[in-house]
Structure formats: C-alpha cells, structure tokens
Design a protein around this motif. Sequence first.
Motif, short mmCIF file in Angstrom:
data_model
loop_
_atom_site.label_atom_id
_atom_site.label_comp_id
_atom_site.label_asym_id
_atom_site.label_seq_id
_atom_site.Cartn_x
_atom_site.Cartn_y
_atom_site.Cartn_z
N ARG A 1 -76.27 -13.40 -69.09
CA ARG A 1 -76.82 -12.72 -67.95
C ARG A 1 -78.59 -12.45 -68.30
NH1 ARG A 1 -73.24 -11.13 -63.71
NH2 ARG A 1 -71.22 -10.96 -64.23
N PHE A 2 -79.45 -13.03 -67.53
CA PHE A 2 -80.95 -12.91 -67.77
C PHE A 2 -81.25 -12.00 -66.86
CE2 PHE A 2 -79.58 -16.89 -70.11
CZ PHE A 2 -80.64 -16.77 -71.18
N ARG B 1 -84.17 -10.88 -72.13
CA ARG B 1 -83.48 -11.27 -72.94
C ARG B 1 -81.88 -10.80 -72.40
NH1 ARG B 1 -87.36 -9.16 -76.23
NH2 ARG B 1 -88.80 -11.06 -77.16
N PRO B 2 -81.01 -11.72 -72.50
CA PRO B 2 -79.51 -11.15 -72.12
C PRO B 2 -79.05 -10.08 -72.90
CG PRO B 2 -79.45 -13.41 -73.08
CD PRO B 2 -80.90 -13.20 -73.00
N PHE C 1 -83.64 -15.07 -78.03
CA PHE C 1 -84.11 -15.45 -76.71
C PHE C 1 -85.61 -15.03 -76.42
CE2 PHE C 1 -79.45 -15.03 -76.65
CZ PHE C 1 -79.14 -16.17 -75.97
N GLY D 1 -84.68 -19.69 -72.66
CA GLY D 1 -84.49 -18.56 -71.81
C GLY D 1 -84.92 -19.09 -70.38
N VAL E 1 -88.52 -12.26 -66.91
CA VAL E 1 -87.29 -12.59 -67.20
C VAL E 1 -86.95 -12.15 -68.42
CG1 VAL E 1 -85.20 -14.33 -67.06
CG2 VAL E 1 -87.30 -14.73 -65.78
N ASN F 1 -80.61 -11.58 -61.36
CA ASN F 1 -80.26 -12.02 -62.65
C ASN F 1 -80.05 -13.43 -62.67
OD1 ASN F 1 -77.35 -12.20 -62.67
ND2 ASN F 1 -77.45 -10.10 -62.00
#
Length: 218
Positions: free
Chosen positions: A189-190, A105-106, A148, A118, A103, A208
Amino acid sequence: MSTHETDSAITKGSQHTARRTIVKGAAWSIPVVAAAMAAPLAAASVNNASLAFTDTETGLLALRVLGGSGVLNAQALVTVPTELTLTNGPGALEGLAAITVTVGRPAGINLPVGRARGFGVASYNGVDSTGGQRTAVYQKALGVRYGFPLTTFTTSQNISVASNGQLVFPIEFGLAGSSTGVSLSILARFPVTITMIIDGKTLTATSNVRVPVGAGIL
C-alpha cells in the motif's frame, strides 16, 4: 411673536436639523458596514473548503512508466485513485493554488537490497506531468540506492469555484523509479497525499495505491 414663541421655534428648528444630520450620517455609514462584512465572507469560503479523493479504479491496469515510453500491464488487480474533488463553502473561492502530490513508500515492507518501482503522477487535470515536476528519491546506503522511491509532483493551478460549488480534477498515476527484479510476497500500500495551498490556507486529501502479490509491475 413673543420671546417664548421665538425660543420654541428655534428649539424645534434645531431638533429638526439634528434629526436630519443623524439620518444623513446613518445613510453614509451603510456602505462602510457592507464593505467591512465582505472580507470575512471571502475568508470563510477558504476556511470552509475541503479536498478529497472521490474515485478509484481497480483492474488489470496498463500503467505508464514515468520518464520512459513503455507501459506495464498488471497481472493482478491494482487499485489507484483517479479523481480529486474540491468542495467550496459559502462565498466564491478564487486564486492561484500551489499543489503537491506525494506518494510514500509502502509501510511494513523492508527491502534492504535491490530496488522496486513506486508510483508518481502521470497526469493531473488532463495534462501530462513533466520530468521537471516530478522527483523520485530512493534510500541510500554506501552510495547504493535501495528499497522504494518516495515521489513528489508539484504544479500550480488557477482556482475559481462558485459559492457552495465543486471542482473535479482527474489524476493518473504511473510507475516511478526502476526495478532490479525483487519479488514481493505481501500486499503493498503506497500512501498518497495531496496538498493544495490557496490564499494562505492548506487543504489536504489522502488515499493509497494498492498492489497485490503477483501484479508484476514493481
């Protein structure tokens, strides 16, 4: 019997023997051809397989805080992936798969100071993740963490899918890292990426996690 008749009989006998030899050789060659054809079919199954996130959940979600025992309730509608599907092609697909879920970072959100949470994998295929399977890495400046976290989850899984069959795996995301109380003013949005390596082939799926302003969980 004349010499001509004797030669003719010998010739016919030789031709008959030759035909029997050819037929016998052809019969023995059939299993060899079949064995040679079996290997490409197994390889084709892996090459034709695909991986995709196939379901999401949107709501005022109660998200587990990874590494702790608490739960945070979202105050705005958060969307997370909840299901992963492996779709097989012709030929059975079996083997031990190495799985990694990342996952990121946005994008477009810069936090030069302070930390926000996160997302990481809370459970995969119905089994809770452990601290040894998860990482959460922040950016650093002068030894101080900020921004994040980039998170990963790794595991292995025995895969067995029939020809042209499917396997569905539930996946649950929780909150990773820690927060210093920073507030966000834009949608975050991750990006989520999962890779599955099986029989030397890498399958990938992307999705996401979407967190709107005012969710109060980051």
